[in-house]
Design an enzyme around this catalytic site. Structure first.
Site, PDB file in Angstrom:
ATOM      1  N   ASP A   1     -64.223   4.240 -18.523  1.00  0.00           N
ATOM      2  CA  ASP A   1     -63.605   4.756 -19.744  1.00  0.00           C
ATOM      3  C   ASP A   1     -62.878   6.053 -19.412  1.00  0.00           C
ATOM      4  O   ASP A   1     -63.382   6.895 -18.675  1.00  0.00           O
ATOM      5  CB  ASP A   1     -64.674   4.985 -20.820  1.00  0.00           C
ATOM      6  CG  ASP A   1     -64.059   5.164 -22.196  1.00  0.00           C
ATOM      7  OD1 ASP A   1     -64.271   4.281 -23.053  1.00  0.00           O
ATOM      8  OD2 ASP A   1     -63.385   6.190 -22.426  1.00  0.00           O
TER       9      ASP A   1
ATOM     10  N   ASN B   1     -67.900  -1.740 -30.463  1.00  0.00           N
ATOM     11  CA  ASN B   1     -67.400  -1.206 -31.734  1.00  0.00           C
ATOM     12  C   ASN B   1     -66.529  -2.275 -32.373  1.00  0.00           C
ATOM     13  O   ASN B   1     -65.675  -2.868 -31.704  1.00  0.00           O
ATOM     14  CB  ASN B   1     -66.585   0.068 -31.496  1.00  0.00           C
ATOM     15  CG  ASN B   1     -67.460   1.240 -31.130  1.00  0.00           C
ATOM     16  OD1 ASN B   1     -68.567   1.365 -31.635  1.00  0.00           O
ATOM     17  ND2 ASN B   1     -66.987   2.089 -30.228  1.00  0.00           N
TER      18      ASN B   1
ATOM     19  N   VAL C   1     -59.144   0.123 -29.807  1.00  0.00           N
ATOM     20  CA  VAL C   1     -58.403  -0.837 -28.975  1.00  0.00           C
ATOM     21  C   VAL C   1     -58.849  -2.231 -29.400  1.00  0.00           C
ATOM     22  O   VAL C   1     -60.046  -2.564 -29.313  1.00  0.00           O
ATOM     23  CB  VAL C   1     -58.664  -0.617 -27.468  1.00  0.00           C
ATOM     24  CG1 VAL C   1     -57.880  -1.635 -26.646  1.00  0.00           C
ATOM     25  CG2 VAL C   1     -58.292   0.804 -27.050  1.00  0.00           C
TER      26      VAL C   1
ATOM     27  N   HIS D   1     -64.128  -5.294 -26.064  1.00  0.00           N
ATOM     28  CA  HIS D   1     -64.599  -4.553 -24.889  1.00  0.00           C
ATOM     29  C   HIS D   1     -66.028  -4.111 -25.113  1.00  0.00           C
ATOM     30  O   HIS D   1     -66.387  -3.607 -26.172  1.00  0.00           O
ATOM     31  CB  HIS D   1     -63.702  -3.350 -24.573  1.00  0.00           C
ATOM     32  CG  HIS D   1     -63.460  -2.440 -25.748  1.00  0.00           C
ATOM     33  ND1 HIS D   1     -62.545  -2.735 -26.731  1.00  0.00           N
ATOM     34  CD2 HIS D   1     -64.013  -1.254 -26.089  1.00  0.00           C
ATOM     35  CE1 HIS D   1     -62.543  -1.760 -27.635  1.00  0.00           C
ATOM     36  NE2 HIS D   1     -63.431  -0.852 -27.271  1.00  0.00           N
TER      37      HIS D   1
ATOM     38  N   HIS E   1     -68.883  -1.592 -24.155  1.00  0.00           N
ATOM     39  CA  HIS E   1     -69.175  -0.297 -23.546  1.00  0.00           C
ATOM     40  C   HIS E   1     -70.506  -0.402 -22.806  1.00  0.00           C
ATOM     41  O   HIS E   1     -71.503  -0.874 -23.382  1.00  0.00           O
ATOM     42  CB  HIS E   1     -69.322   0.787 -24.613  1.00  0.00           C
ATOM     43  CG  HIS E   1     -68.073   1.122 -25.375  1.00  0.00           C
ATOM     44  ND1 HIS E   1     -67.310   2.237 -25.114  1.00  0.00           N
ATOM     45  CD2 HIS E   1     -67.459   0.488 -26.405  1.00  0.00           C
ATOM     46  CE1 HIS E   1     -66.278   2.284 -25.949  1.00  0.00           C
ATOM     47  NE2 HIS E   1     -66.349   1.233 -26.747  1.00  0.00           N
TER      48      HIS E   1
HETATM   49  P1  5GP Z   1     -63.365   1.713 -28.984  1.00  0.00           P
HETATM   50  O1  5GP Z   1     -63.416   3.003 -29.736  1.00  0.00           O
HETATM   51  O2  5GP Z   1     -62.178   0.871 -29.381  1.00  0.00           O
HETATM   52  O3  5GP Z   1     -64.641   0.959 -28.966  1.00  0.00           O
HETATM   53  O4  5GP Z   1     -63.179   2.134 -27.456  1.00  0.00           O
HETATM   54  C1  5GP Z   1     -61.965   2.265 -26.806  1.00  0.00           C
HETATM   55  C2  5GP Z   1     -62.272   3.048 -25.568  1.00  0.00           C
HETATM   56  O5  5GP Z   1     -61.163   2.927 -24.697  1.00  0.00           O
HETATM   57  C3  5GP Z   1     -62.491   4.540 -25.819  1.00  0.00           C
HETATM   58  O6  5GP Z   1     -63.792   4.893 -25.373  1.00  0.00           O
HETATM   59  C4  5GP Z   1     -61.382   5.209 -25.008  1.00  0.00           C
HETATM   60  O7  5GP Z   1     -61.812   6.394 -24.376  1.00  0.00           O
HETATM   61  C5  5GP Z   1     -60.994   4.143 -24.010  1.00  0.00           C
HETATM   62  N1  5GP Z   1     -59.617   4.182 -23.602  1.00  0.00           N
HETATM   63  C6  5GP Z   1     -58.527   4.341 -24.409  1.00  0.00           C
HETATM   64  N2  5GP Z   1     -57.399   4.291 -23.689  1.00  0.00           N
HETATM   65  C7  5GP Z   1     -57.784   4.087 -22.399  1.00  0.00           C
HETATM   66  C8  5GP Z   1     -57.039   3.939 -21.176  1.00  0.00           C
HETATM   67  O8  5GP Z   1     -55.811   3.985 -21.138  1.00  0.00           O
HETATM   68  N3  5GP Z   1     -57.773   3.754 -20.046  1.00  0.00           N
HETATM   69  C9  5GP Z   1     -59.127   3.708 -20.059  1.00  0.00           C
HETATM   70  N4  5GP Z   1     -59.747   3.533 -18.879  1.00  0.00           N
HETATM   71  N5  5GP Z   1     -59.860   3.824 -21.201  1.00  0.00           N
HETATM   72  C10 5GP Z   1     -59.178   4.013 -22.339  1.00  0.00           C
END
Ligand code: 5GP
Ligand code: ZN
Length: 120
Positions: free
Chosen positions: A34, A91, A100, A104, A106
């Site tokens: 992340d 999430n 996103v 995914h 975590h």
């Molecule tokens: P969500 O909040 O959708 O469950 O998690 C999305 C995750 O993607 C977040 O923890 C954020 O830090 C991570 N993230 C967003 N953009 C990027 C990226 O460009 N590269 C990587 N490696 N992680 C990302």
């Protein structure tokens, strides 16, 4: 759901169009660190195929959801957090803070984690 979406960030990481620190890759899943880690170990496991969230993934390709979970467990082993414990988290939707919309998982660990609703 389509196999890829050109405007999807994680599809682009899977395709190698956007760089990421890959820690695991197989024919159906990719795992990468992340960009904004919430704990010493914070890895995201994604299916190569595009599904907008975990619920859609479960409905559309349940066997792929199992592969994502299996990859998450393998990542936890490789990161050295399997024995100490870790959190697997999807999430889903606005209140969970999903940002996103490519499913995914975590994988979070490496320290004593706080209250479940505060992580993510
Ligand atoms: P969500 O909040 O959708 O469950 O998690 C999305 C995750 O993607 C977040 O923890 C954020 O830090 C991570 N993230 C967003 N953009 C990027 C990226 O460009 N590269 C990587 N490696 N992680 C990302
Ligand atoms: Zn995608």
């Amino acid at each position: 759901m389509s196999a890829s979406a050109s405007d999807c960030l994680f599809c682009r990481i899977v395709a190698g169009e956007i760089p990421a620190t890959i820690v695991h890759s197989d024919d159906r899943t990719v795992a990468f660190r992340d960009i904004n880690p919430q704990a010493p170990t914070h890895v995201l496991v994604v299916p190569r195929e595009h599904h907008p969230n975990a619920a859609a993934l479960a409905a559309e390709a349940p066997e792929l959801l199992v592969e994502v979970m299996r990859a998450g467990a393998a990542v936890a082993e490789r990161e050295g957090v399997a024995a100490s414990g870790y959190r697997l988290l999807f999430n889903t939707g606005a209140d969970a803070g999903q940002t996103v919309f490519h499913a995914h998982l975590h994988v979070i660990g490496g320290e004593r984690l706080g209250g479940m609703a505060q992580v993510g």
